[in-house]
Design a protein around this motif. Structure first.
Motif, PDB file in Angstrom:
ATOM      1  N   ASP A 152       0.822  -1.207   0.000  1.00  0.00           N
ATOM      2  CA  ASP A 152       0.000   0.000   0.000  1.00  0.00           C
ATOM      3  C   ASP A 152       0.857   1.258   0.000  1.00  0.00           C
ATOM      4  OD1 ASP A 152      -2.284   1.524   0.014  1.00  0.00           O
ATOM      5  OD2 ASP A 152      -3.138   0.594   1.792  1.00  0.00           O
ATOM      6  N   HIS A 175      -1.689  -4.690   8.208  1.00  0.00           N
ATOM      7  CA  HIS A 175      -2.928  -4.698   8.974  1.00  0.00           C
ATOM      8  C   HIS A 175      -4.084  -4.726   7.979  1.00  0.00           C
ATOM      9  CE1 HIS A 175      -2.920   0.050   9.257  1.00  0.00           C
ATOM     10  NE2 HIS A 175      -2.917  -0.378   8.022  1.00  0.00           N
ATOM     11  N   HIS A 183      -3.066  -5.678   4.168  1.00  0.00           N
ATOM     12  CA  HIS A 183      -2.134  -5.010   3.249  1.00  0.00           C
ATOM     13  C   HIS A 183      -0.896  -4.569   4.011  1.00  0.00           C
ATOM     14  CE1 HIS A 183      -4.724  -1.941   5.056  1.00  0.00           C
ATOM     15  NE2 HIS A 183      -3.665  -1.142   4.992  1.00  0.00           N
ATOM     16  N   HIS A 185       2.309  -1.907   4.801  1.00  0.00           N
ATOM     17  CA  HIS A 185       2.865  -0.555   4.715  1.00  0.00           C
ATOM     18  C   HIS A 185       4.393  -0.587   4.768  1.00  0.00           C
ATOM     19  CE1 HIS A 185      -0.830   1.754   4.692  1.00  0.00           C
ATOM     20  NE2 HIS A 185      -1.314   0.977   5.635  1.00  0.00           N
ATOM     21  N   ARG A 284      -7.017   3.705   4.830  1.00  0.00           N
ATOM     22  CA  ARG A 284      -5.903   3.576   5.743  1.00  0.00           C
ATOM     23  C   ARG A 284      -4.979   2.491   5.302  1.00  0.00           C
ATOM     24  NH1 ARG A 284      -6.914   4.191  12.145  1.00  0.00           N
ATOM     25  NH2 ARG A 284      -7.337   6.400  12.035  1.00  0.00           N
TER      26      ARG A 284
HETATM   27 ZN   LIG Z   1      -3.178   0.477   6.119  1.00  0.00          ZN
END
Ligand SMILES: [Zn+2]
Ligand SMILES: [Zn+2]
Length: 284
Positions: A152, A175, A183, A185, A284
């Motif tokens: 992401d 998360h 996904h 980060h 998010r």
């Molecule tokens: Zn996220």
């Protein structure tokens, strides 16, 4: 299959279909009591630091941020407020956090998505440079790891902390949100990695523009010194590719150099570049 990319090039794309959850273990994310050790929590990437989110961190959070509006736990019992339903997750796991979920540790479970949930990506088989630098949209992300997990874009840390929420990722840098499921980060080595040229980094995924994504470091433990603004470079027979960023920087790449495909929303069969992703709040 036929596809049209972000600057209008018509070409062939792979369609990659992935589920909401990976094969590896997910979580933990939020500690549930201020005495809980780090083994019951995750981490966040804040100001170029990896910050472990354990119980004592939550107890101390107002001091950590020098902001008395933080109050995530019951001072009598030490219980931490953690989102515990699909509805709470949907209302809290978005940058414009619903006000009743201010001061929560936010975690969503992949099981909220249901067993049939999947995301479809269209990614060009033959990548080609775009005329101008491409910014990924929040729905498509930077690309897909070889285990099917989305790489992401940066988590919106400012909005998350601004609502006095925590949104930890697990030890794999991942998360769940209610839009794509689990996904990443950060690229922390939880997906398959395939060796490339001798001494060069290993390949961990494919970007949404079709160029490959490599681990950050070459065999000598250093990141290549000629990366461009998106974190890509040309190297010998490997052609153009990207190297993932340090986890603490909260941005796996910075942009894309190729004409990009997309993640398909709903019943779409082709990418729609007339707006940035499907309607709804940013992810998010
Ligand atoms: Zn996220
Ligand atoms: Zn390289």
């Amino acid at each position: 299959m036929d596809c049209t990319l972000s600057e209008g090039r018509k070409t062939q794309c792979w369609m990659i279909v992935v589920k909401a959850e990976p094969k590896h273990k997910m979580g933990p994310w939020c500690p549930h009591n201020v005495v809980d050790p780090i083994t019951s929590g995750g981490m966040m990437f804040i100001k170029q630091q990896i910050v472990p989110i354990d119980g004592p961190f939550v107890k101390n959070v107002a001091t950590f941020f020098s902001d008395p509006k933080w109050s995530l736990y019951d001072p009598k019992t030490g219980a931490i407020k953690v989102t515990d339903s699909k509805q709470a997750c949907e209302m809290a796991a978005r940058p414009d956090v619903a006000s009743q979920y201010n001061n929560y540790c936010v975690e969503c479970l992949a099981s909220y998505m249901g067993p049939d949930f999947h995301t479809r990506y269209l990614i060009p088989v033959q990548p080609a440079k775009a005329k101008s630098k491409q910014n990924p949209d929040g729905f498509s992300g930077y690309g897909v790891a070889f285990n099917g997990v989305k790489f992401d874009i940066a988590a919106p840390i400012g909005a998350i902390l601004g609502a006095h929420t925590l949104a930890p990722v697990d030890a794999c840098g991942g998360h769940v949100n209610p839009h794509v499921g689990y996904h990443y980060h950060a690229a922390l080595g939880c997906s398959q990695a395939y060796p490339s040229a001798a001494s060069h980094a290993a390949i961990v995924g494919v970007a949404i523009d079709g160029y490959l994504i490599y681990t950050r470091e070459n065999a000598d433990g250093r990141e290549p010194d000629d990366l461009d603004e998106c974190r890509g470079h040309e190297f010998a027979d490997l052609g153009y590719h990207y190297h993932a960023n340090l986890a603490a920087e909260n941005d796996i790449l910075h942009c894309l150099k190729g004409e990009r495909g997309c993640a398909l929303a709903g019943n779409q069969s082709q990418c729609d570049f007339s707006h940035r992703g499907p309607p709804g709040p940013p992810r998010r």
